[in-house]
Motif scaffolding. Structure first.
Motif: not given
Length: 292
Positions: A215-230, A232-242
């Motif tokens: 996924x693009x950096x923009x979508x990653x930022x929506x799922x897990x914003x860089x300025x906020x602590x990531x 467990x749920x947001x990391x699971x979403x990213x891992x599932x997509x990858x």
């Protein structure tokens, strides 16, 4: 016989390397497979170069060099003919005629030779095709702003002892702003193949797979914003997509695997020509590095 317009750029041969013809090997300088215009001077020197006579078998050596230079000239003419066609989607009738002439000229060199599975083994990048089922992908990418087609490959895993093996068609594609540019996802169409004559292989398609989604950096930022602590749920979403992978069997209504006959009309260390038997189009591939 139609000839190509004289106004086209006269490109040098783009693919050099170790050329195999029967038991003879000739090492030529290696260059990048990227198609780039250059001065025609170096190519002219190659064609007209006269090898230095070093031993008593010089006449045989001269014949071998002339054969190899003739082969490179024919390959050069083909690559020159396809250079401005965007892998075939923008080819005009005149260009297609020139390409067909160049194809037939190169194919004539391999007409009497059996298929070499050792040479076929590996990865090949598509440079040109007239196959409708592939051109429709390019047409869709041209018409639809939300769809991109990147590189297309054929990857052969040959088993010489069984006169066959496996082949996988690899299509890199993307949805702009949602996935990474051009290679945001991968479509695989896998098949078994068997050698049925000196130059023909039969493909028995098995399954279609969608994998390697980035996924693009923009979508990653929506799922897990860089300025906020990531979380467990947001990391699971990213891992599932990858790690997402979907597989679908290729079958016809009779529940049998779909197959097709493929004529490999020319093959050497760095170029592969194929024709889908039954009017399915022609294919021009160049050797590619290992896919990752």
């Amino acid at each position: 016989m139609r000839t190509c317009p004289s106004s086209w750029l006269d490109l040098p041969p783009l693919l050099y390397g170790t050329i195999r013809r029967g038991a003879n090997l000739l090492h030529l300088p290696t260059s990048s497979s990227t198609i780039r215009p250059k001065s025609s001077t170096s190519f002219s020197k190659l064609i007209h170069h006269k090898p230095t006579i070093l031993n008593s078998s010089s006449s045989t050596n001269e014949v071998e060099v002339k054969v190899e230079v003739d082969t490179e000239t024919r390959k050069h003419n083909l690559l020159k003919a396809i250079q401005d066609t965007q892998r075939g989607i923008s080819a005009t009738p005149l260009q297609r005629s020139c390409i067909e002439e160049a194809l037939v000229s190169l194919e004539a060199l391999d007409a009497a030779l059996p298929l070499d599975l050792d040479l076929l083994n590996g990865n090949w990048r598509l440079q040109y095709t007239s196959a409708p089922d592939v051109l429709i992908l390019f047409e869709s990418a041209n018409r639809l702003p939300f769809f991109q087609v990147g590189q297309i490959y054929q990857s052969f895993e040959c088993q010489a002892e069984s006169k066959g093996g496996y082949v996988c068609n690899v299509v890199r594609w993307s949805i702009p702003k949602l996935l990474e540019e051009e290679e945001g996802a991968t479509l695989l169409v896998s098949a078994k193949f068997s050698v049925v004559s000196s130059r023909n292989i039969f493909l028995q398609f098995e399954e279609i797979t969608i994998k390697d989604i980035y996924i693009s950096e923009e979508v990653q930022a929506l799922i897990a914003p860089a300025i906020l602590p990531r979380t467990f749920f947001s990391l699971q979403i990213l891992q599932f997509i990858r790690t997402f992978e979907a597989q679908y069997p290729v079958e016809n209504p009779g529940r049998q695997s779909v197959g097709g006959l493929y004529y490999l009309s020319y093959l050497d260390n760095n170029i592969l020509l194929g024709r889908a038997v039954g009017g399915g189009g022609v294919f021009v591939f160049t050797r590619a590095p290992t896919l990752v």
